[in-house]
Design a protein around this motif. Structure first.
Motif, PDB file in Angstrom:
ATOM      1  N   GLU A  96       0.803  -1.223   0.000  1.00 48.14           N
ATOM      2  CA  GLU A  96       0.000   0.000   0.000  1.00 48.14           C
ATOM      3  C   GLU A  96       0.838   1.276   0.000  1.00 48.14           C
ATOM      4  O   GLU A  96       0.370   2.342   0.341  1.00 48.14           O
ATOM      5  N   VAL A  97       2.128   1.136  -0.386  1.00 45.54           N
ATOM      6  CA  VAL A  97       2.971   2.312  -0.625  1.00 45.54           C
ATOM      7  C   VAL A  97       3.584   2.133  -2.012  1.00 45.54           C
ATOM      8  O   VAL A  97       4.069   1.063  -2.346  1.00 45.54           O
ATOM      9  N   ALA A  98       3.521   3.183  -2.806  1.00 48.76           N
ATOM     10  CA  ALA A  98       4.132   3.174  -4.132  1.00 48.76           C
ATOM     11  C   ALA A  98       5.142   4.307  -4.183  1.00 48.76           C
ATOM     12  O   ALA A  98       5.122   5.213  -3.354  1.00 48.76           O
ATOM     13  N   GLY A  99       6.032   4.242  -5.154  1.00 45.90           N
ATOM     14  CA  GLY A  99       6.997   5.318  -5.340  1.00 45.90           C
ATOM     15  C   GLY A  99       6.862   5.897  -6.736  1.00 45.90           C
ATOM     16  O   GLY A  99       6.694   5.155  -7.706  1.00 45.90           O
ATOM     17  N   PHE A 100       6.894   7.206  -6.815  1.00 49.64           N
ATOM     18  CA  PHE A 100       6.905   7.893  -8.111  1.00 49.64           C
ATOM     19  C   PHE A 100       8.284   8.504  -8.317  1.00 49.64           C
ATOM     20  O   PHE A 100       8.788   9.212  -7.440  1.00 49.64           O
ATOM     21  N   VAL A 101       8.895   8.235  -9.474  1.00 48.17           N
ATOM     22  CA  VAL A 101      10.133   8.884  -9.859  1.00 48.17           C
ATOM     23  C   VAL A 101       9.731  10.045 -10.761  1.00 48.17           C
ATOM     24  O   VAL A 101       9.136   9.841 -11.822  1.00 48.17           O
ATOM     25  N   VAL A 102      10.029  11.260 -10.309  1.00 49.94           N
ATOM     26  CA  VAL A 102       9.572  12.462 -11.016  1.00 49.94           C
ATOM     27  C   VAL A 102      10.763  13.374 -11.337  1.00 49.94           C
ATOM     28  O   VAL A 102      11.807  13.291 -10.684  1.00 49.94           O
ATOM     29  N   PRO A 103      10.599  14.254 -12.330  1.00 47.80           N
ATOM     30  CA  PRO A 103      11.695  15.154 -12.711  1.00 47.80           C
ATOM     31  C   PRO A 103      12.020  16.168 -11.615  1.00 47.80           C
ATOM     32  O   PRO A 103      11.169  16.522 -10.805  1.00 47.80           O
ATOM     33  N   ARG A 104      13.233  16.631 -11.628  1.00 43.49           N
ATOM     34  CA  ARG A 104      13.636  17.757 -10.778  1.00 43.49           C
ATOM     35  C   ARG A 104      13.327  19.030 -11.548  1.00 43.49           C
ATOM     36  O   ARG A 104      13.719  19.187 -12.700  1.00 43.49           O
ATOM     37  N   ILE A 115      12.047  13.514 -17.586  1.00 40.42           N
ATOM     38  CA  ILE A 115      12.006  12.062 -17.497  1.00 40.42           C
ATOM     39  C   ILE A 115      10.963  11.565 -18.493  1.00 40.42           C
ATOM     40  O   ILE A 115       9.834  12.041 -18.507  1.00 40.42           O
ATOM     41  N   VAL A 116      11.369  10.612 -19.322  1.00 42.04           N
ATOM     42  CA  VAL A 116      10.496  10.120 -20.393  1.00 42.04           C
ATOM     43  C   VAL A 116       9.185   9.562 -19.840  1.00 42.04           C
ATOM     44  O   VAL A 116       8.114   9.903 -20.303  1.00 42.04           O
ATOM     45  N   ASN A 117       9.246   8.681 -18.871  1.00 42.62           N
ATOM     46  CA  ASN A 117       8.040   8.028 -18.354  1.00 42.62           C
ATOM     47  C   ASN A 117       7.633   8.641 -17.019  1.00 42.62           C
ATOM     48  O   ASN A 117       7.451   7.953 -16.030  1.00 42.62           O
ATOM     49  N   SER A 118       7.480   9.936 -17.002  1.00 46.41           N
ATOM     50  CA  SER A 118       7.174  10.618 -15.753  1.00 46.41           C
ATOM     51  C   SER A 118       5.679  10.675 -15.499  1.00 46.41           C
ATOM     52  O   SER A 118       4.929  11.044 -16.393  1.00 46.41           O
ATOM     53  N   PRO A 119       5.207  10.328 -14.322  1.00 47.78           N
ATOM     54  CA  PRO A 119       6.023   9.760 -13.257  1.00 47.78           C
ATOM     55  C   PRO A 119       6.277   8.280 -13.497  1.00 47.78           C
ATOM     56  O   PRO A 119       5.406   7.560 -13.978  1.00 47.78           O
ATOM     57  N   GLY A 120       7.475   7.840 -13.155  1.00 45.69           N
ATOM     58  CA  GLY A 120       7.793   6.419 -13.226  1.00 45.69           C
ATOM     59  C   GLY A 120       7.291   5.757 -11.951  1.00 45.69           C
ATOM     60  O   GLY A 120       7.653   6.170 -10.856  1.00 45.69           O
ATOM     61  N   LEU A 121       6.441   4.770 -12.099  1.00 45.41           N
ATOM     62  CA  LEU A 121       5.833   4.113 -10.945  1.00 45.41           C
ATOM     63  C   LEU A 121       6.676   2.939 -10.468  1.00 45.41           C
ATOM     64  O   LEU A 121       7.031   2.060 -11.258  1.00 45.41           O
ATOM     65  N   ILE A 122       6.999   2.916  -9.175  1.00 44.11           N
ATOM     66  CA  ILE A 122       7.679   1.787  -8.546  1.00 44.11           C
ATOM     67  C   ILE A 122       6.644   1.100  -7.659  1.00 44.11           C
ATOM     68  O   ILE A 122       6.156   1.686  -6.686  1.00 44.11           O
ATOM     69  N   LYS A 131      16.094   2.963 -11.987  1.00 43.54           N
ATOM     70  CA  LYS A 131      16.776   3.693 -13.065  1.00 43.54           C
ATOM     71  C   LYS A 131      15.891   4.858 -13.482  1.00 43.54           C
ATOM     72  O   LYS A 131      14.672   4.790 -13.401  1.00 43.54           O
ATOM     73  N   VAL A 132      16.533   5.912 -13.930  1.00 37.51           N
ATOM     74  CA  VAL A 132      15.836   7.118 -14.350  1.00 37.51           C
ATOM     75  C   VAL A 132      16.100   7.317 -15.831  1.00 37.51           C
ATOM     76  O   VAL A 132      17.255   7.401 -16.254  1.00 37.51           O
ATOM     77  N   VAL A 133      15.032   7.381 -16.623  1.00 38.18           N
ATOM     78  CA  VAL A 133      15.173   7.564 -18.069  1.00 38.18           C
ATOM     79  C   VAL A 133      15.100   9.068 -18.356  1.00 38.18           C
ATOM     80  O   VAL A 133      14.022   9.643 -18.502  1.00 38.18           O
ATOM     81  N   LEU A 134      16.279   9.701 -18.400  1.00 35.35           N
ATOM     82  CA  LEU A 134      16.358  11.139 -18.673  1.00 35.35           C
ATOM     83  C   LEU A 134      16.299  11.398 -20.166  1.00 35.35           C
ATOM     84  O   LEU A 134      16.825  10.619 -20.967  1.00 35.35           O
ATOM     85  N   ARG A 149      22.198  14.995  -8.811  1.00 34.64           N
ATOM     86  CA  ARG A 149      20.781  14.755  -8.500  1.00 34.64           C
ATOM     87  C   ARG A 149      20.020  14.755  -9.825  1.00 34.64           C
ATOM     88  O   ARG A 149      20.007  15.759 -10.529  1.00 34.64           O
ATOM     89  N   ILE A 150      19.422  13.614 -10.169  1.00 37.40           N
ATOM     90  CA  ILE A 150      18.809  13.474 -11.494  1.00 37.40           C
ATOM     91  C   ILE A 150      17.286  13.337 -11.455  1.00 37.40           C
ATOM     92  O   ILE A 150      16.636  13.455 -12.486  1.00 37.40           O
ATOM     93  N   ALA A 151      16.726  13.069 -10.299  1.00 35.61           N
ATOM     94  CA  ALA A 151      15.271  12.896 -10.191  1.00 35.61           C
ATOM     95  C   ALA A 151      14.891  12.974  -8.726  1.00 35.61           C
ATOM     96  O   ALA A 151      15.753  13.086  -7.848  1.00 35.61           O
ATOM     97  N   GLN A 152      13.588  12.903  -8.489  1.00 37.78           N
ATOM     98  CA  GLN A 152      13.096  12.841  -7.115  1.00 37.78           C
ATOM     99  C   GLN A 152      12.215  11.618  -6.953  1.00 37.78           C
ATOM    100  O   GLN A 152      11.540  11.197  -7.895  1.00 37.78           O
ATOM    101  N   PHE A 153      12.230  11.075  -5.751  1.00 36.04           N
ATOM    102  CA  PHE A 153      11.412   9.914  -5.402  1.00 36.04           C
ATOM    103  C   PHE A 153      10.348  10.402  -4.439  1.00 36.04           C
ATOM    104  O   PHE A 153      10.664  10.992  -3.404  1.00 36.04           O
TER     105      PHE A 153
END
Length: 173
Positions: A96-104, A115-122, A131-134, A149-153
């Motif tokens: 019940e916790v997910a992570g989003f990888v989002v652009p800075r 980030i190509v697939n923003s938000p990237g869902l973990i 991995k971060v697809v910049l 620093r390439i992204a935020q979680f």
């Protein structure tokens, strides 16, 4: 005839029962007051460093929502190019916790890096490297160095849901 009406019984039993009820109620109130609201509780999230260059995600400021992810490999992004860049981290998210990888926002505003697939869902079940697809959307070459620093979680609390088929959804407001 009731228990209390017998002349040989005293009211000691009634006092014991009343005392136990009072102690039980006091204990329940203690637990309610002791337990912090959900917003104050911290959920533990475990990370594994997959490379010596990896750094655990960190917030720049105490009130930030996003945790900075850093590159564990350098690369050059040519104009229009995209590339997956490792963070050297794997994560174990609780159910019940997910992570989003989002652009800075700074990379986007200053260098047109997104980030190509923003938000990237973990998802909680994923255990591989984050991995971060910049993508370089500018007309200039952009260099990524180890430690940048390439992204935020961002951690997202989710609710379990039941999906139902409906014949009609009603009107939108």
């Amino acid at each position: 005839m009731h228990y209390w009406n017998y002349p040989h019984h005293n009211h000691l039993g009634l006092l014991v029962v009343a005392g136990l009820l009072f102690l039980g109620l006091a204990f329940i109130i203690y637990l309610i007051l002791k337990t912090p609201p959900r917003a104050q509780r911290r959920t533990e999230v475990r990370f594994v460093k997959l490379s010596p260059e990896a750094m655990l995600p960190q917030r720049s400021h105490d009130d930030d929502i996003g945790y900075d992810l850093r590159a564990t490999e350098g690369c050059t992004l040519w104009p229009g190019e995209h590339q997956a860049i490792g963070t050297g981290l794997a994560v174990h998210l609780p159910n019940e916790v997910a992570g989003f990888v989002v652009p800075r926002s700074g990379l986007a505003a200053k260098h047109a890096i997104t980030i190509v697939n923003s938000p990237g869902l973990i998802d909680p079940g994923y255990r591989g490297e984050i991995k971060v697809v910049l993508q370089n959307t500018s007309k200039k070459t952009f260099h990524v160095s180890v430690g940048d620093r390439i992204a935020q979680f961002v951690f997202i609390s989710t609710l379990p849901v039941s999906l139902l088929e409906a014949a009609d959804l009603g009107e939108s407001n």
